[in-house]
Scaffold this active site. Structure first.
Site, PDB file in Angstrom:
ATOM      1  N   ASP A  59       0.782  -0.924  -0.060  1.00  0.00           N
ATOM      2  CA  ASP A  59      -0.059  -0.044   0.055  1.00  0.00           C
ATOM      3  C   ASP A  59       0.861   1.123  -0.088  1.00  0.00           C
ATOM      4  O   ASP A  59       2.125   1.167   0.182  1.00  0.00           O
ATOM      5  CB  ASP A  59      -0.847  -0.222   1.107  1.00  0.00           C
ATOM      6  CG  ASP A  59      -1.745   0.802   1.429  1.00  0.00           C
ATOM      7  OD1 ASP A  59      -2.359   1.618   0.137  1.00  0.00           O
ATOM      8  OD2 ASP A  59      -2.243   1.337   2.610  1.00  0.00           O
ATOM      9  N   GLU A 108       2.519   5.270  -3.959  1.00  0.00           N
ATOM     10  CA  GLU A 108       2.451   6.247  -4.930  1.00  0.00           C
ATOM     11  C   GLU A 108       3.635   6.949  -5.169  1.00  0.00           C
ATOM     12  O   GLU A 108       4.278   7.191  -6.082  1.00  0.00           O
ATOM     13  CB  GLU A 108       1.609   7.216  -4.742  1.00  0.00           C
ATOM     14  CG  GLU A 108      -0.070   6.499  -4.959  1.00  0.00           C
ATOM     15  CD  GLU A 108      -0.052   5.630  -3.660  1.00  0.00           C
ATOM     16  OE1 GLU A 108       0.070   6.016  -2.499  1.00  0.00           O
ATOM     17  OE2 GLU A 108      -0.932   4.909  -3.842  1.00  0.00           O
ATOM     18  N   ASP A 143      -9.138   4.158  -1.560  1.00  0.00           N
ATOM     19  CA  ASP A 143     -10.165   4.562  -0.356  1.00  0.00           C
ATOM     20  C   ASP A 143     -11.283   5.233  -1.020  1.00  0.00           C
ATOM     21  O   ASP A 143     -11.421   6.195  -0.937  1.00  0.00           O
ATOM     22  CB  ASP A 143      -9.363   5.374   0.506  1.00  0.00           C
ATOM     23  CG  ASP A 143      -7.999   4.811   0.721  1.00  0.00           C
ATOM     24  OD1 ASP A 143      -7.804   3.446   0.952  1.00  0.00           O
ATOM     25  OD2 ASP A 143      -7.231   5.281   1.716  1.00  0.00           O
TER      26      ASP A 143
HETATM   27  C1  GLC Z   1      -4.576   3.466   3.040  1.00  0.00           C
HETATM   28  C2  GLC Z   1      -5.005   2.229   2.350  1.00  0.00           C
HETATM   29  C3  GLC Z   1      -6.198   1.487   2.787  1.00  0.00           C
HETATM   30  C4  GLC Z   1      -5.689   1.122   4.501  1.00  0.00           C
HETATM   31  C5  GLC Z   1      -5.065   2.273   5.040  1.00  0.00           C
HETATM   32  C6  GLC Z   1      -4.356   1.832   6.635  1.00  0.00           C
HETATM   33  O1  GLC Z   1      -5.272   4.451   3.418  1.00  0.00           O
HETATM   34  O2  GLC Z   1      -5.633   2.550   1.057  1.00  0.00           O
HETATM   35  O3  GLC Z   1      -6.764   0.479   2.342  1.00  0.00           O
HETATM   36  O4  GLC Z   1      -6.497   0.660   5.113  1.00  0.00           O
HETATM   37  O5  GLC Z   1      -4.183   3.146   4.344  1.00  0.00           O
HETATM   38  O6  GLC Z   1      -3.262   0.976   6.095  1.00  0.00           O
END
Ligand code: GLC
Length: 751
Positions: A390, A393, A468
């Site tokens: 995650d 970017e 998100d």
């Molecule tokens: C980011 C991700 C989300 C995750 C959060 C905490 O916002 O996109 O899916 O739950 O981080 O890790």
């Protein structure tokens, strides 16, 4: 690059040379190379005079294509380069370009390459009725005519349905002129901006902030043929482990261990099928990658193994930011090796993410990817099955642009450059490191990696989710065109957070979302319920599990997931097809029915494979809907009623019904409901056969061990079922291919 006025075009060609390899056109402003890669694929690459732009791609892979025969003609002031399928005409007087396919379709007309400062772009005339699809991860309509879009990977939590750009950049377009398709790919990792005039107008433009104009044009006729080429050029997903096609449950975050165990128990006690439970960031110790929180998760191997005994796989999150902390081995080894993103002055860049101050591994460096990949050993050894990458970017808190500074420096595997150049591929190179590491550690195993950021070709390394989103009806609605365009862009293993990530789903929204979600290629519920996500009281956050809304809703949600598990043999067969053809799992109607103009803009229905059509309910309080059935006969999946296609119908959809239709003439392999994929092993395959008007049907089933690469050595079984005869005297035949034993098979003529 706002208009032709402020730009410097390639302009008159002063010299051209033609070799076996390529044709090169030089003007005062720059150089254009034209290379035919195949009879229906041409590459145009233009660089500005004096620009030293490395010719290398993160997206394109070796294709094994044979070089086509090319004819060269000089006519008047134009040079025409042509294969049997494509021709490129360069005007020596103006430097303008025309690309035609063999049927005289103008793919690019009056196209002008131009520079403005460091930026480069292409402006051309587009037929008034051309539809444009693909373009990666995008909100908005299915057809991208009349839209502007950017390519710059962007973390925007709780994004509105108009948000552009999002997390992933795939600058590929699939274009349709009536039934004829072609594609183009602008391979440039700098920020790009595209603009297409609405239908009825002709202006089209794409620009990149820097780099070369590197354009691949694919002209192959049918949309499926273009997708085949596109996925040859940039690669296809490999066959995922079967469990990754099961239902996946996620929350930010399930912890401590007792909560995770309780979630697992509830699934089994309530007989709601599920294969995967996720651990979001809070499983880590102070958000440090490759650590476990000692109090919350005192015995990870035991937990993971107990979950496994209940039929669950565990997927854990890893973020790119490595916490700056003396004595933390990941940090220490990274610091020592030095393959980190650096400030312009050469010092390591340090910026905050969840763990506080972090170093950012420079994943554009092969040594760094290898280092990163090796860390997965510990997690694999203790039984973790999948990995969620995650924030790649990459997101940096409190930073301008919510990312690294634009002048941050990367090594680029021998071609150093700044963040402007590498931003859009950071996530891709991260999951490349992850997947290559996993493959090195467990070479005969299939792996599951999920990514948020990506560039073209990332499907070679990871599945993707759409970040998100919000718990609201518009976000449910846009999930359909988003996933369809994602699939057309090469990323077929994709899905949104079912129920929505930010906010609270009503029982009805969740139920409708899970109904359609059960047919998404990637089927995962995820929601935010952590203090950092803005919820003041973590205990007060409504939960988003299939049973969270009371008995009546639980029954509906269970039935949704039961449908997915019944259809898994069919879904798996469709997934296997992508790995050979590039045809996505979730398909817009026009992809199967390009001859039918009515399918061009349908964005609230879709096909799974070629045989199931789904028209979900996407509005609150709606219990029926209009939908379009393509030509031919279709069966209502639930009632078995046979319906004439080529027209709109109204389907009734009480709260517990997902409108679903089977194509007459198909045979769909299914199974009885199981609670997880591991349970299906010895259960029979049940063929649902849907005869056409001549009482014929045909269908395919693909089987293998679901976990290893043995299938690449012939250990698979492909069964073709053929129905003939009459209703009174049906005849079915099953033909098998491959060395795998497979499951017993039963045949039910469904209508
Ligand atoms: C980011 C991700 C989300 C995750 C959060 C905490 O916002 O996109 O899916 O739950 O981080 O890790």
């Amino acid at each position: 690059m706002p208009s032709r006025k402020n730009t410097t075009p390639l302009g008159p060609i002063r010299k051209f040379t033609i070799t076996e390899e390529k044709a090169t056109f030089r003007s005062r402003q720059g150089t254009l190379d034209v290379v035919f890669l195949k009879d229906d694929v041409v590459r145009l690459r233009a660089v500005k005079k004096g620009q030293n732009e490395p010719d290398r791609s993160f997206a394109v892979i070796p294709t094994g294509w044979d070089k086509p025969e090319t004819r060269i003609t000089v006519r008047g002031d134009s040079v025409i380069l042509a294969t049997s399928n494509l021709s490129v005409r360069i005007s020596l007087k103006t430097g303008r370009i025309r690309i035609l396919s063999a049927d005289r379709t103008d793919l690019f007309r009056n196209a002008e390459i131009a520079w403005s400062g460091a930026g480069v772009g292409l402006i051309w005339k587009m037929p008034k009725d051309r539809h444009i699809y693909g373009t990666g991860e995008r909100t908005g309509p299915l057809d991208k005519r009349g839209t502007r879009m950017a390519y710059w990977n962007t973390d925007r939590s709780g994004y509105p349905v108009e948000q552009d750009p999002l997390y992933q950049s795939i600058p590929f377009a699939l274009c349709m002129d009536g039934p004829r398709a072609h594609g183009f790919f602008f391979d440039n990792t700098f920020r790009q901006d595209w603009e297409f005039s609405p239908l009825g107008k002709t202006k089209a433009k794409m620009t990149a902030d820097d780099g070369a104009l590197d354009l691949y044009v694919m002209a192959s006729g049918t949309p499926s043929a273009v997708l085949e080429r596109w996925t040859e050029l940039t690669g296809r997903m490999s066959l995922p482990p079967l469990w990754a096609l099961g239902y996946q449950q996620c929350k930010w975050s399930y912890y401590p261990e007792s909560v995770v165990r309780d979630i697992a128990d509830q699934f089994r006690q309530r007989s709601i099928p599920c294969d995967v439970i996720y651990l979001d960031i809070d499983y880590m110790d102070a958000y440090k990658d490759f650590t476990w929180h000692p109090e919350r998760f005192p015995d990870p191997p035991k937990l993971v193994s107990d979950l496994r005994d209940q039929g669950f796989r565990t997927v854990v999150m890893l973020d790119p930011g490595v916490k700056v902390e003396e004595g933390y081995d990941v940090y220490e080894t990274l610091k020592q090796a030095g393959f980190v993103v650096r400030n312009a002055d050469g010092t390591p860049f340090i910026g905050p993410v969840w763990p506080g101050d972090c170093l950012f591994p420079d994943f554009t460096d092969a040594a760094c990817r290898e280092w990163w990949g090796k860390w997965y050993k510990g997690l694999l050894d203790l039984g973790v099955a999948g990995f969620w990458n995650d924030m790649n970017e990459p997101a940096v808190f409190d930073a301008p642009g919510h990312s690294l500074p634009l002048d941050a420096v990367f090594s680029g595997d021998g071609y150093p450059g700044d963040h402007r150049r590498f931003h859009n591929i950071y996530g891709m190179q991260m999951v490349r490191g992850t997947t290559e590491g996993l493959r090195a550690l467990r070479p005969d195993q299939r792996h599951f990696v999920l990514t948020r950021a990506a560039y073209a070709g990332t499907q070679r390394y990871a599945a993707a989710w759409t970040g998100d989103n919000c718990s609201d009806w518009p976000s449910l609605r846009i999930s359909i065109p988003m996933l369809l365009n994602f699939g057309l862009s090469g990323q077929a293993f994709c899905g949104p957070d079912i129920g929505g990530f930010a906010g609270t789903a009503t029982p009805e929204l969740f139920a409708r979302w899970l109904q359609v979600g059960a047919l998404y290629p990637f089927c995962r519920t995820h929601y935010a319920a952590a203090p950092q996500s803005g919820h003041p009281d973590i205990n007060a956050v409504p939960t988003q599990e299939p049973w969270s809304y009371g008995d009546e809703w639980e029954e509906i949600n269970r039935a949704s997931l039961e449908l997915r598990y019944k259809l898994l043999p069919y879904l798996y067969t469709v997934f296997e097809e992508i790995t050979r053809t590039g045809m996505p799992v979730m398909r817009p109607l026009f992809l199967q029915y390009p001859d039918d103009p009515k399918t061009a803009c349908i964005e609230d229905e879709f096909l799974i494979g070629s045989d199931l059509l789904c028209a979900p309910i996407l509005d609150e309080g709606r219990y029926s809907r209009e939908l379009y059935l393509p030509k031919g006969l279709w069966y209502d999946y639930w009632s078995g009623e046979c319906l004439e296609g080529g027209r709109k119908i109204t389907a009734s959809a009480p709260i517990d019904v997902l409108p679903l239709f089977a194509r007459a003439g198909s045979a769909i392999p299914t199974q009885d409901v199981v609670q997880h994929t591991g349970e299906a092993v010895n259960k029979p395959i049940v063929w649902q056969v849907w005869p056409d008007s001549g009482f014929k049907a045909i269908g395919t089933l693909y089987e293998d061990d679901g976990e290893t690469l043995a299938y690449t050595r012939g250990d698979f079984k492909r069964t073709t079922l053929t129905l003939s005869g009459t209703k009174e005297n049906p005849e079915t035949s099953l033909q098998h291919e491959g060395g795998y034993t497979g499951r017993p098979q039963e045949i039910v003529i469904a209508a």
